[in-house]
Design an enzyme around this catalytic site. Structure first.
Site, PDB file in Angstrom:
ATOM      1  N   ASN A  41       0.833  -1.219   0.000  1.00 17.26           N
ATOM      2  CA  ASN A  41       0.000   0.000   0.000  1.00 17.26           C
ATOM      3  C   ASN A  41       0.861   1.260   0.000  1.00 17.26           C
ATOM      4  O   ASN A  41       0.331   2.356   0.137  1.00 17.26           O
ATOM      5  CB  ASN A  41      -0.969   0.007   1.198  1.00 17.26           C
ATOM      6  CG  ASN A  41      -0.237   0.136   2.526  1.00 17.26           C
ATOM      7  OD1 ASN A  41       0.996   0.062   2.570  1.00 17.26           O
ATOM      8  ND2 ASN A  41      -0.973   0.329   3.604  1.00 17.26           N
TER       9      ASN A  41
ATOM     10  N   ALA B 227       8.202 -12.383   8.176  1.00 18.67           N
ATOM     11  CA  ALA B 227       9.387 -11.556   8.433  1.00 18.67           C
ATOM     12  C   ALA B 227       9.286 -11.052   9.865  1.00 18.67           C
ATOM     13  O   ALA B 227       8.608 -10.078  10.153  1.00 18.67           O
ATOM     14  CB  ALA B 227       9.427 -10.378   7.462  1.00 18.67           C
TER      15      ALA B 227
ATOM     16  N   TYR C 201       6.062  -1.961  17.707  1.00 19.60           N
ATOM     17  CA  TYR C 201       6.700  -2.818  16.686  1.00 19.60           C
ATOM     18  C   TYR C 201       7.044  -4.176  17.292  1.00 19.60           C
ATOM     19  O   TYR C 201       6.688  -5.227  16.751  1.00 19.60           O
ATOM     20  CB  TYR C 201       7.956  -2.115  16.185  1.00 19.60           C
ATOM     21  CG  TYR C 201       8.726  -2.850  15.113  1.00 19.60           C
ATOM     22  CD1 TYR C 201       8.195  -3.049  13.843  1.00 19.60           C
ATOM     23  CD2 TYR C 201      10.029  -3.315  15.357  1.00 19.60           C
ATOM     24  CE1 TYR C 201       8.929  -3.691  12.848  1.00 19.60           C
ATOM     25  CE2 TYR C 201      10.769  -3.949  14.368  1.00 19.60           C
ATOM     26  CZ  TYR C 201      10.218  -4.138  13.117  1.00 19.60           C
ATOM     27  OH  TYR C 201      10.958  -4.777  12.127  1.00 19.60           O
TER      28      TYR C 201
HETATM   29  P1  NAD Z   1      10.126  -1.115   4.251  1.00 22.57           P
HETATM   30  O1  NAD Z   1       9.387  -0.057   4.987  1.00 22.57           O
HETATM   31  O2  NAD Z   1      11.031  -0.687   3.160  1.00 22.57           O
HETATM   32  O3  NAD Z   1       9.106  -2.169   3.650  1.00 22.57           O
HETATM   33  C1  NAD Z   1       7.875  -2.493   4.226  1.00 22.57           C
HETATM   34  C2  NAD Z   1       6.820  -2.472   3.130  1.00 22.57           C
HETATM   35  O4  NAD Z   1       5.555  -2.867   3.700  1.00 22.57           O
HETATM   36  C3  NAD Z   1       6.623  -1.062   2.534  1.00 22.57           C
HETATM   37  O5  NAD Z   1       6.700  -1.120   1.133  1.00 22.57           O
HETATM   38  C4  NAD Z   1       5.226  -0.671   3.016  1.00 22.57           C
HETATM   39  O6  NAD Z   1       4.571   0.216   2.137  1.00 22.57           O
HETATM   40  C5  NAD Z   1       4.544  -2.032   3.140  1.00 22.57           C
HETATM   41  N1  NAD Z   1       3.402  -2.031   4.060  1.00 22.57           N
HETATM   42  C6  NAD Z   1       3.367  -1.619   5.346  1.00 22.57           C
HETATM   43  N2  NAD Z   1       2.135  -1.773   5.863  1.00 22.57           N
HETATM   44  C7  NAD Z   1       1.371  -2.331   4.874  1.00 22.57           C
HETATM   45  C8  NAD Z   1       0.009  -2.744   4.789  1.00 22.57           C
HETATM   46  N3  NAD Z   1      -0.827  -2.596   5.818  1.00 22.57           N
HETATM   47  N4  NAD Z   1      -0.423  -3.283   3.629  1.00 22.57           N
HETATM   48  C9  NAD Z   1       0.408  -3.424   2.564  1.00 22.57           C
HETATM   49  N5  NAD Z   1       1.698  -3.055   2.581  1.00 22.57           N
HETATM   50  C10 NAD Z   1       2.174  -2.508   3.719  1.00 22.57           C
HETATM   51  O7  NAD Z   1      10.921  -1.968   5.336  1.00 22.57           O
HETATM   52  P2  NAD Z   1      11.934  -3.190   5.149  1.00 22.57           P
HETATM   53  O8  NAD Z   1      13.192  -2.824   5.798  1.00 22.57           O
HETATM   54  O9  NAD Z   1      11.954  -3.649   3.739  1.00 22.57           O
HETATM   55  O10 NAD Z   1      11.246  -4.296   6.063  1.00 22.57           O
HETATM   56  C11 NAD Z   1      10.443  -5.315   5.513  1.00 22.57           C
HETATM   57  C12 NAD Z   1      10.067  -6.326   6.583  1.00 22.57           C
HETATM   58  O11 NAD Z   1      11.225  -6.901   7.162  1.00 22.57           O
HETATM   59  C13 NAD Z   1       9.253  -5.722   7.731  1.00 22.57           C
HETATM   60  O12 NAD Z   1       8.256  -6.640   8.109  1.00 22.57           O
HETATM   61  C14 NAD Z   1      10.280  -5.564   8.831  1.00 22.57           C
HETATM   62  O13 NAD Z   1       9.693  -5.625  10.094  1.00 22.57           O
HETATM   63  C15 NAD Z   1      11.207  -6.739   8.563  1.00 22.57           C
HETATM   64  N6  NAD Z   1      12.559  -6.479   9.094  1.00 22.57           N
HETATM   65  C16 NAD Z   1      13.430  -5.656   8.433  1.00 22.57           C
HETATM   66  C17 NAD Z   1      14.693  -5.432   8.966  1.00 22.57           C
HETATM   67  C18 NAD Z   1      15.726  -4.581   8.250  1.00 22.57           C
HETATM   68  O14 NAD Z   1      16.842  -4.451   8.763  1.00 22.57           O
HETATM   69  N7  NAD Z   1      15.455  -4.010   7.086  1.00 22.57           N
HETATM   70  C19 NAD Z   1      15.051  -6.022  10.185  1.00 22.57           C
HETATM   71  C20 NAD Z   1      14.123  -6.815  10.846  1.00 22.57           C
HETATM   72  C21 NAD Z   1      12.881  -7.056  10.277  1.00 22.57           C
END
Ligand code: NAD
Ligand code: UDP
Length: 314
Positions: free
Chosen positions: A33, A115, A146
């Site tokens: 979204n 994730a 979170y």
């Molecule tokens: P990010 O913000 O780039 O990606 C998250 C995506 O989810 C975004 O594109 C956002 O628009 C989408 N989103 C959020 N809520 C939504 C909803 N209700 N419906 C549809 N789409 C939705 O963050 P990221 O770093 O790519 O993280 C991705 C996942 O990995 C997350 O779940 C995060 O908790 C997990 N994670 C990431 C890290 C990291 O270091 N990057 C570490 C631990 C966990």
């Protein structure tokens, strides 16, 4: 070849995972979204016959036509400033969203991969963190939205596995970095690299003695791919165990950029974990996985992307 749904597919990790799945010959359905994602992250994939994008908020009922073999549930705000600004959306996507996506996995007979995050360990009292550590989380602190959403999501995932027999996987992701991180998402790497490239002071929170262990995005995606294809139901840490203080990390980034900016100190945010390092014994044993990319190399590749975007006006 499989058909894979990636929620949060237009985010940092989701877009890299989409590319990995396509490169291994799978078909990708990407759902997002754009609450923290960016259409630019997937612009180069649109128009491919093996890639479909659906704009949808996964906290609402999800409809996907056709079969699905795997669902990777990555939708969630992920950086501390994102979940501080979007506390309710963060709680909703971890709870209601995870419930909806698990319901879809059950209906389609798909393997579901959550994730999750090293944040489930909170400000850890054991070091490095093993998967059997239950964590030290403040439920009513600012990061609670979170941490608790992800802890709930893990519990919901195990309930769908135990009660409905859904095939589930849980990856606990440790700090990951690489190209396409949002320049203003406030996480350490984009903050430091963006500041150094713009000639601004680099802001280290606290005295910078807190530690993190940074994993390059291609290593993380490979670990997730192997977990997806394994039979492992219990959580698996994926991260690079090379631990570094945030102060040293900031200095490494400044040096890599070749900038003469100063490191300045700012107040430490509430509940900021003091240490973090994954114990990857399980990932090694079950998946034959460990990180391959060292910090020097990963930072250089990330810097190329940041330079290009900042030069382009981002
Ligand atoms: P990010 O913000 O780039 O990606 C998250 C995506 O989810 C975004 O594109 C956002 O628009 C989408 N989103 C959020 N809520 C939504 C909803 N209700 N419906 C549809 N789409 C939705 O963050 P990221 O770093 O790519 O993280 C991705 C996942 O990995 C997350 O779940 C995060 O908790 C997990 N994670 C990431 C890290 C990291 O270091 N990057 C570490 C631990 C966990
Ligand atoms: N940090 C910092 N300056 C910044 C951004 C982050 O010193 O401009 C610190 C932050 O306080 C934390 C570490 O860097 O100790 C990693 O922060 P990040 O937001 O990347 O992820 P976290 O691991 O805290 O979720």
């Amino acid at each position: 070849m499989a058909r894979v749904l990636i929620t949060g597919g237009a985010g940092f990790l989701g877009s890299h995972l989409s590319e990995l799945m396509l490169s291994r010959g799978h078909e990708v359905v990407c759902m997002d979204n754009f609450i923290t994602g960016d259409p630019a992250n997937i612009a180069h994939l649109l128009g491919r016959p093996d890639f479909t994008f659906i704009k949808h908020d996964v906290t609402n009922f999800i409809y996907v036509a056709g079969p699905l073999d795997f669902i990777l549930h990555f939708a969630s705000p992920a950086s501390p400033i994102d979940y501080l600004q979007l506390p309710i959306q963060t709680l909703k996507v971890g709870s209601l969203g995870t419930h909806k996506v698990l319901g879809l996995a059950k209906a389609k007979g798909a393997v579901f991969l959550l994730a999750s995050t090293s944040e489930v360990y909170g400000d850890p009292l054991i070091h490095p963190q093993r998967e059997d550590y239950w964590g030290n989380v403040n439920p009513v602190g600012p990061r609670g939205v979170y941490d608790e959403a992800k802890r709930f999501a893990e519990a919901m995932t195990m309930a769908y596995h135990r009660f409905h027999g859904v095939q589930t996987r849980i990856v606990r992701i440790f700090n990951t970095y690489g190209p396409r991180m949002r320049l203003n998402d406030g996480r350490a790497l984009p903050a430091f690299m963006g500041q150094a490239l713009r000639g601004e002071d680099v802001t280290v929170f606290g005295d910078g003695s807190q530690t993190r262990s940074f994993c390059y995005v291609s290593d993380l995606c490979e670990g997730i791919y192997r977990l997806m294809l394994s039979n492992e139901v219990m959580p698996v840490n994926i991260g690079n165990p090379t631990e570094i203080t945030i102060r040293e990390f900031a200095e490494r980034v400044v040096k890599m950029v070749g900038s003469s900016v100063k490191v300045v100190f700012r107040p430490l945010p509430e509940d900021d974990p003091k240490v973090r390092q994954p114990d990857i014994t399980r990932a090694r044993a079950i998946l034959g996985w460990e990180a391959q990319v060292c910090l020097e190399e990963g930072l250089a590749w990330t810097l190329e992307d940041f330079r290009r975007r900042i030069a382009g006006g981002a």
